[in-house]
Design a protein around this motif. Structure first.
Motif, short mmCIF file in Angstrom:
data_model
loop_
_atom_site.label_atom_id
_atom_site.label_comp_id
_atom_site.label_asym_id
_atom_site.label_seq_id
_atom_site.Cartn_x
_atom_site.Cartn_y
_atom_site.Cartn_z
N GLN A 26 0.82 -1.21 0.00
CA GLN A 26 0.00 0.00 0.00
C GLN A 26 0.86 1.27 0.00
O GLN A 26 0.51 2.28 -0.61
N TYR A 27 1.98 1.20 0.70
CA TYR A 27 2.93 2.32 0.72
C TYR A 27 3.44 2.61 -0.70
O TYR A 27 3.49 3.77 -1.14
N VAL A 28 3.79 1.57 -1.45
CA VAL A 28 4.30 1.76 -2.81
C VAL A 28 3.20 2.27 -3.73
O VAL A 28 3.42 3.19 -4.54
N ARG A 29 2.00 1.72 -3.61
CA ARG A 29 0.90 2.18 -4.47
C ARG A 29 0.58 3.66 -4.22
O ARG A 29 0.26 4.39 -5.15
N TYR A 30 0.69 4.08 -2.98
CA TYR A 30 0.42 5.48 -2.65
C TYR A 30 1.45 6.40 -3.30
O TYR A 30 1.14 7.54 -3.67
N ASP A 31 2.68 5.91 -3.46
CA ASP A 31 3.75 6.72 -4.05
C ASP A 31 3.66 6.79 -5.56
O ASP A 31 4.23 7.69 -6.17
N ALA A 32 2.96 5.85 -6.18
CA ALA A 32 2.93 5.75 -7.64
C ALA A 32 2.06 6.85 -8.26
O ALA A 32 0.96 7.14 -7.77
N THR A 33 2.54 7.43 -9.34
CA THR A 33 1.77 8.44 -10.07
C THR A 33 2.11 8.35 -11.56
O THR A 33 3.05 7.66 -11.95
N GLY A 34 1.32 9.04 -12.37
CA GLY A 34 1.58 9.05 -13.80
C GLY A 34 0.64 8.14 -14.57
O GLY A 34 -0.07 7.32 -13.99
N PRO A 35 0.65 8.25 -15.90
CA PRO A 35 -0.23 7.43 -16.74
C PRO A 35 0.27 6.00 -16.86
O PRO A 35 1.45 5.71 -16.65
N GLU A 36 -0.63 5.09 -17.19
CA GLU A 36 -0.25 3.71 -17.43
C GLU A 36 0.84 3.67 -18.50
O GLU A 36 0.75 4.34 -19.52
N GLY A 37 1.88 2.93 -18.22
CA GLY A 37 3.01 2.87 -19.13
C GLY A 37 4.15 3.77 -18.72
O GLY A 37 5.28 3.62 -19.21
N ALA A 38 3.89 4.71 -17.82
CA ALA A 38 4.93 5.64 -17.37
C ALA A 38 4.72 5.98 -15.89
O ALA A 38 4.75 7.14 -15.50
N ILE A 39 4.53 4.96 -15.08
CA ILE A 39 4.35 5.15 -13.64
C ILE A 39 5.69 5.52 -13.02
O ILE A 39 6.73 4.94 -13.35
N ARG A 40 5.66 6.47 -12.10
CA ARG A 40 6.89 6.90 -11.43
C ARG A 40 6.55 7.30 -9.99
O ARG A 40 5.39 7.32 -9.58
#
Length: 287
Positions: free
Chosen positions: A179-193
């Protein structure tokens, strides 16, 4: 959990509120982390407590807040949270890794706002070799983390899998980490950062090295009860820890009011697994 806002002079800081109890603890996270790193700790708080886990400026929901960064700036934001949620009463304070230094600075500058301080694998001055450029030390220690911030991933699950393979996390991987990692993820599919601001990380990392002596002065002069929980293993899951025993022993002598506890964990699992999280709560809620 709910997302809340903390008013600061240049905008609003994001925080995650876990729980609805009247007793308040404010939490500050590590250099590339977010308030979601405290999910394990929050679940173990008694029902009459609430945890306000900050997204420090440059991270998570506060990624858009401007610099300058540095521990004094983060300390000001921590104090703003203590004032807003304490409503005239002092609150407990916990910080892990970089957040421990920011929390220490906050408690040193505004002791009337805090009942106690818990440092988690951080807060003690880090020795910097004489004559070595701090930027060289920064690259050697945080280089991989800073590089990761500019990497992109095909999906949020691929980003989770990247963390799942980390040597400090793999053996004890759990849903809190996911859940910690998912919260940090942003950006469009194919370019998550990552949502983390690389410039904030660089400025904060340099501040930790250049201002090392000032954290020692903060600790020695601290007027708030303080405990340090430290791990024998470091950022890659291997010994030595970020705070070797000789460093802890040195500062225990310099600051006799410092209570220390060695916790069987590494730099990340000391915050994000069951046993260590229970130890943190025990110190945080102590009368």
């Amino acid at each position: 959990m709910e997302q809340v806002k903390i008013e600061v002079p240049d905008g609003a800081l994001t925080a995650l509120r876990f729980g609805t109890g009247p007793k308040i603890a404010v939490a500050a996270h590590g250099i590339t982390a977010s308030g979601m790193a405290y999910r394990s700790v929050a679940r173990r708080l008694p029902e009459d407590w609430s945890l306000i886990a900050l997204d420090l400026r440059g991270r998570g929901g506060s990624a858009g807040l401007p610099g300058p960064y540095g521990m004094t700036r983060h300390a000001e934001d921590i104090c703003a949270a203590a004032v807003q949620f304490g409503q005239g009463r002092p609150v407990a304070l916990v910080g892990q890794s970089m957040g421990a230094y920011a929390a220490l600075r906050a408690a040193a500058r505004r002791p009337e706002l805090f009942t106690r301080l818990v440092l988690v694998d951080g807060g003690l001055p880090l020795p910097v070799p004489v004559g070595v450029d701090p930027d060289v030390v920064l690259t050697a220690t945080l280089g991989p983390a800073i590089t990761r911030l500019s990497d992109t991933f095909p999906s949020a699950e691929a980003y989770v899998d990247f963390f799942r393979a980390h040597p400090a996390l793999a053996a004890e991987w759990n849903d809190d980490m996911a859940q910690y990692v998912r919260y940090d993820a942003t950006g469009p599919e194919g370019a998550i950062r990552s949502r983390c601001n690389g410039e904030a990380v660089r400025q904060d990392g340099r501040d930790l090295l250049v201002e090392a002596d000032s954290f020692g002065a903060d600790l020695v002069g601290l007027a708030v009860p303080v405990a340090l929980l430290h791990a024998p293993r470091g950022m890659f899951g291997q010994a030595p820890g970020l705070l070797p025993e000789e460093v802890v022993g040195h500062w225990r002598k310099r600051a006799p009011h410092l209570v220390t506890e060695l916790v069987d964990a590494n730099h990340y699992t000391i915050l994000m697994t069951d046993g260590p999280a229970t130890a943190i709560v025990r110190h945080l809620t102590a009368e």
